[in-house]
Design a protein around this motif. Structure first.
Motif, PDB file in Angstrom:
ATOM      1  N   ASP A  25     107.734  10.130  41.948  1.00 10.77           N
ATOM      2  CA  ASP A  25     106.279  10.206  42.048  1.00 10.77           C
ATOM      3  C   ASP A  25     105.558   9.752  40.791  1.00 10.77           C
ATOM      4  O   ASP A  25     104.434   9.265  40.854  1.00 10.77           O
ATOM      5  CB  ASP A  25     105.880  11.653  42.366  1.00 10.77           C
ATOM      6  CG  ASP A  25     106.459  12.096  43.683  1.00 10.77           C
ATOM      7  OD1 ASP A  25     106.007  11.583  44.705  1.00 10.77           O
ATOM      8  OD2 ASP A  25     107.389  12.924  43.681  1.00 10.77           O
ATOM      9  N   ASP A  65     100.714  13.571  42.314  1.00 13.30           N
ATOM     10  CA  ASP A  65     101.980  13.089  41.760  1.00 13.30           C
ATOM     11  C   ASP A  65     102.386  13.854  40.492  1.00 13.30           C
ATOM     12  O   ASP A  65     103.571  13.920  40.164  1.00 13.30           O
ATOM     13  CB  ASP A  65     101.917  11.585  41.480  1.00 13.30           C
ATOM     14  CG  ASP A  65     102.164  10.759  42.741  1.00 13.30           C
ATOM     15  OD1 ASP A  65     102.934  11.218  43.609  1.00 13.30           O
ATOM     16  OD2 ASP A  65     101.598   9.663  42.842  1.00 13.30           O
ATOM     17  N   ASP A 201     105.850  14.374  46.971  1.00 12.83           N
ATOM     18  CA  ASP A 201     104.687  14.576  47.845  1.00 12.83           C
ATOM     19  C   ASP A 201     104.709  13.524  48.955  1.00 12.83           C
ATOM     20  O   ASP A 201     105.267  12.438  48.806  1.00 12.83           O
ATOM     21  CB  ASP A 201     103.366  14.575  47.066  1.00 12.83           C
ATOM     22  CG  ASP A 201     103.102  13.287  46.303  1.00 12.83           C
ATOM     23  OD1 ASP A 201     104.023  12.467  46.141  1.00 12.83           O
ATOM     24  OD2 ASP A 201     101.952  13.101  45.866  1.00 12.83           O
TER      25      ASP A 201
HETATM   26 CO    CO Z   1     104.018  10.752  45.215  1.00 13.31          CO
END
Ligand code: CO
Ligand code: CO
Ligand code: CO
Length: 322
Positions: A25, A65, A201
């Protein structure tokens, strides 16, 4: 577009704890034994016409993130692309107001930014966060025996498009926007308390795309229970009504060679699996015996849609959908 990264030389700096190779991320750089810096940048086109909601959703999406790595955001810079002659200053102010609300809610400082003229507005943040180098939550730590928890429902991509095309009234979309724009902060803090092994995520590649990244980075197989996946109201309906997104096809191509489906799905349910998310929830991999308690805590903290969606098993990297 990820393909374009493949030829680039990887950094040899040992302090770069997370670079681009694992599709994680954010980047993580160790400054000392106590502190590592997390860097991330993201900007999006408007998911909704309302400028304040656009700002909130874009900012929450950018901040996410940092949370997906287990960190805390400290500063954020605005990235603005805006047709100032076509849309007025009030619209731009609304976008920035929504964004700054979310930065403040995250406890970070808005510290500057950059804007350029563009035909279509785009907005997001470059965010810097901090974390202990010993507690970085990468997407490569999932272990066989773990359970998977998803902290927000799925379906934002098709709902935004359906609202734009007139298939979904704004009054049916508006009620979900607070949840879409919710920070992943609470989810991350509870995940750390329960020593989650891995986290990412869910954003543009959809639930299966991001789960596959975790499976590959962790060298494990991920089993997902379709009936346990939480959905935003009307999102599967919209696929039944012929709505889709520009990312579905690519998201499907990204995973199809690694996907085994035993669940009986309608065409709409199948399409919904590839829906791109904006400001989606966290996918957490946590040891089996602790997962139930983490889920109860998340729900107790107000994350009512948090769900146990599957488990991690050994085997070649891929996804089994039951
Ligand atoms: Co991400
Ligand atoms: Co991102
Ligand atoms: Co992560």
């Amino acid at each position: 577009m990820l393909e374009a990264l493949k030829g680039l030389p990887a950094s040899s700096d040992p302090n770069l704890l997370v670079g681009f190779e694992t599709g994680d991320d954010a980047a993580v750089y160790r400054v000392s034994d106590e502190i590592a810096v997390i860097s991330t940048v993201d900007f999006i086109t408007p998911p909704v016409d309302d400028p304040i909601w656009f700002g909130r959703i874009a900012a929450a999406n950018s901040l996410s993130d940092i949370y997906a790595m287990g960190g805390h955001p400290i500063t954020a810079l605005n990235l603005i692309m805006f047709p100032s002659k076509k849309l007025g200053m009030e619209t731009l102010k609304g976008i920035m107001q929504g964004g700054s609300e979310k930065v403040a809610e995250a406890g970070a400082s808005l510290a500057g930014g950059h804007s350029v003229e563009d035909d279509e507005p785009k907005y997001g943040l470059a965010v810097t966060g901090i974390i202990s180098p010993r507690r970085v939550l990468t997407n490569s730590g999932a272990r066989p025996g773990d359970r998977l928890i998803l902290t927000k429902p799925l379906g934002t991509g098709v709902l935004f498009n359906a609202c734009r095309s007139g298939k979904l009234p704004w009054s049916d979309l508006e009620p979900i926007l607070p949840q879409v724009a919710a920070l992943n902060r609470i989810a991350m803090e509870h995940a750390l308390k329960f020593d989650a092994h891995s986290c990412t995520d869910i954003t543009g590649f959809g639930i299966l795309g991001h789960a596959l990244e975790m499976a590959k980075a962790s060298s494990v197989r991920i089993e997902i229970d379709f009936s346990a996946l939480p959905s935003y109201p009307y999102s599967i309906d919209m696929y039944s009504k012929g709505e889709t997104t520009g990312s579905n096809k690519g998201n499907r191509q990204l995973v199809e060679d690694f996907l085994n489906i035993s669940a009986h799905l309608s065409e709409a349910q199948f399409q919904w699996l590839f829906d791109p998310q904006t400001s989606g929830g966290l996918l957490l991999s946590v040891s089996g015996p602790r997962a139930g308690d983490l889920l109860s805590e998340l729900r107790g903290a107000g994350l009512n849609s948090a769900s146990m969606i599957g488990k991690v098993v050994s085997g070649s990297s891929g996804i089994v959908l039951n």
